[in-house]
Design an enzyme around this catalytic site. Structure first.
Site: not given
Length: 542
Positions: A207, A256
């Protein structure tokens, strides 16, 4: 030597994904309190699988006072009780994965709720305290705020606290902006990312991604300014270069984790090339294309914006995204019938011919789904839901509704709970006889999922058919424009597909380029020719 005939590895899922936005309080209510919730969403996931989308994006469901429908977060690691529990969220992700759906959750890093533990402690500790440094607290200029910045929701972007200092809030006063120059803020959000990634989510919609970093010194804008949520232009408040290092650090975290986790920027910038900066190879994966959302229903404007979007994102190796509606703008069944050029949301929706509005909306949707890149759908658009424009003032909950300037406050009309079944409210949104947090129109009985399910020509049927075809037909990101009469768009995808869009006010007669796959409206087919009515999109197999 490279074997040119060897099969290529599949493209990452997100490059051409169809992602369905769920506004949780308006999707499905499991407990009958009138507000949609996570158990309700879980119960409807098979519907989304059958619709044919690849992923769902959930608007905020975190602990919140709900001053701005959950975009004022008090605790980023828990679920607000009105929506359920963390275990409900975990179960939703598990169920979605079992159905072949991915889950993207909203992240709100520009600001917190004023009820957030940090902000409450900052107020209690007073000027000069360490917690105040995690927000933007400043001394005023006499009786005036520290600078001339306006709030998106109207009025100044500053509120004074009892000890005399002012704090910055680019949105509502209940949404104080974080100070992203403070290392504790960056550390906190890295742990928030990991919390939800560990729970299993497939990514984040960020956002106000363009708002985290402010110009050093918080200088005046120096000119009269009224802002709209998605159209703020060049300013010291937004799209500062410093945001990009934040997103590089987030990308390293996402990489990751297995399974191609992604981040999508809600980033409004003055140019498409500035938007493209957010999706460079070491930053985020996608950015919303608000420039396209605000493009008028005109063949010249549409072609120009489509080409510009593809060029800008292609320059950094990113896919383009396409959307027509979301929780902040007037539904495109109404908006595309208005003069929207330069006005992203069609800020004050007006009554339109519902038949003509739906006809144009269907054509726009089929055009969007034919474009290369990723498509975002907003809940209920597959039902052809119109904007609700006659909500009485006493039921509206948009925090900007009663403001004199800024965002006009008409976002409630696109957030009305969607209809699922039955002839009376709540149309299957919740248990029979249960309330709804915003009233549903009587006309929505005919637009429910049940009313359209399996009906030839229904909008829901068109979306299902188009999404199934999209998976079968499109295998690359190519687009080649074809010659077409004025007011008409025509382009090919690869060697076997053509999309034709009649944006004129007159029927279009053309030589049939191939086999009809799907059309947004009825066609007249004659030997070797086809007649497309106005506001009609057709997909052809060449």
């Amino acid at each position: 030597m490279t074997d040119l005939l060897a099969p290529r590895p599949p493209a990452p899922w997100w490059r051409d994904a169809v992602i369905y936005q769920i506004y949780p309080r308006s999707f499905a209510d499991a407990n009958g309190d009138g507000i949609g919730d996570l158990p309700g969403i879980r119960s409807r996931l098979p519907y989304l699988r059958d619709l044919g989308v690849d992923a769902v994006w959930l608007s905020p469901f975190y602990l919140s006072p709900q001053a701005d429908a959950g975009y004022d977060v008090a605790d980023y690691r828990t679920v607000d009780p009105i929506f359920g529990t963390v275990e409900d969220a975990r179960g939703l992700v598990t169920d979605a994965h079992d159905l072949g759906l991915r889950v993207i959750v909203d992240l709100v890093p520009n600001h917190s709720s004023d009820q957030h533990e940090w902000f409450q402690q900052a107020l209690a500790e007073g000027p000069g305290s360490p917690l105040r440094a995690r927000y933007h607290f400043r001394e005023g200029r006499g009786s005036l705020p520290p600078n001339d910045w306006p709030s998106i929701f109207g009025g100044p972007a500053w509120t004074q606290v009892p000890d005399g200092q002012w704090y910055l809030h680019l949105f509502a006063a209940e949404q104080p902006d974080f100070n992203w120059d403070h290392p504790a803020v960056a550390d906190e959000f890295r742990t928030i990312l990991r919390f939800w990634l560990d729970l299993g989510v497939d990514g984040f919609r960020i956002d106000v991604a363009h708002g985290l970093v402010k110009e050093a010194g918080l200088p005046d804008i120096g000119r009269p300014t009224e802002w709209h949520l998605l159209d703020v232009g060049e300013s010291p408040c937004f799209d500062r270069d410093g945001v990009h290092e934040i997103y590089r650090s987030w990308r390293r975290i996402l990489d990751e984790y297995p399974g191609e986790r992604i981040a999508v920027a809600e980033a409004w910038a003055p140019t498409l090339s500035r938007v493209a900066d957010y999706v460079r190879a070491d930053e985020l994966h996608q950015a919303f294309n608000f420039s396209y959302l605000g493009t008028s229903w005109n063949a010249g404007d549409q072609r120009k914006m489509i080409a510009a979007s593809l060029n800008a994102m292609g320059a950094v190796g990113a896919p383009t995204t396409w959307t027509l509606s979301n929780h902040d703008v007037v539904r495109h069944t109404n908006r595309l019938m208005q003069d929207t050029q330069g006005d992203v949301a069609g800020r004050r929706p007006t009554e339109v011919d519902p038949v003509a509005g739906l006809h144009r909306a269907r054509a726009a949707s089929l055009l969007l789904l034919a474009l290369p890149g990723s498509a975002y759908l907003y809940q209920g658009e597959e039902l052809g839901l119109p904007e609700v424009i006659d909500l009485p003032p006493e039921v509206r909950q948009d925090p900007a509704f009663h403001r004199a300037t800024g965002q006009d406050g008409y976002r409630d009309g696109c957030r009305v709970p969607i209809p699922w079944s039955g002839a009376e409210t709540p149309y299957g949104f919740g248990p029979a006889g249960a309330p709804t947090w915003l009233p549903q129109p009587p006309s929505w009985a005919a637009l429910s999922v049940q009313a359209q399910d399996g009906v030839p020509g229904a909008t829901l049927t068109m979306y299902r058919d188009a999404l199934a075809l999209r998976r079968k037909v499109f295998h690359n990101e190519d687009l080649t424009w074809q010659d077409a009469p004025e007011g008409v768009l025509a382009f090919d995808r690869g060697e076997g597909f053509r999309c034709t869009v009649n944006m004129t006010t007159e029927p279009l007669r053309l030589n049939r380029p191939g086999e009809l796959l799907i059309a947004s409206g009825p066609l007249t087919m004659e030997d070797g020719t086809a007649i497309l009515p106005p506001d009609t999109t057709v997909w052809w197999s060449l």
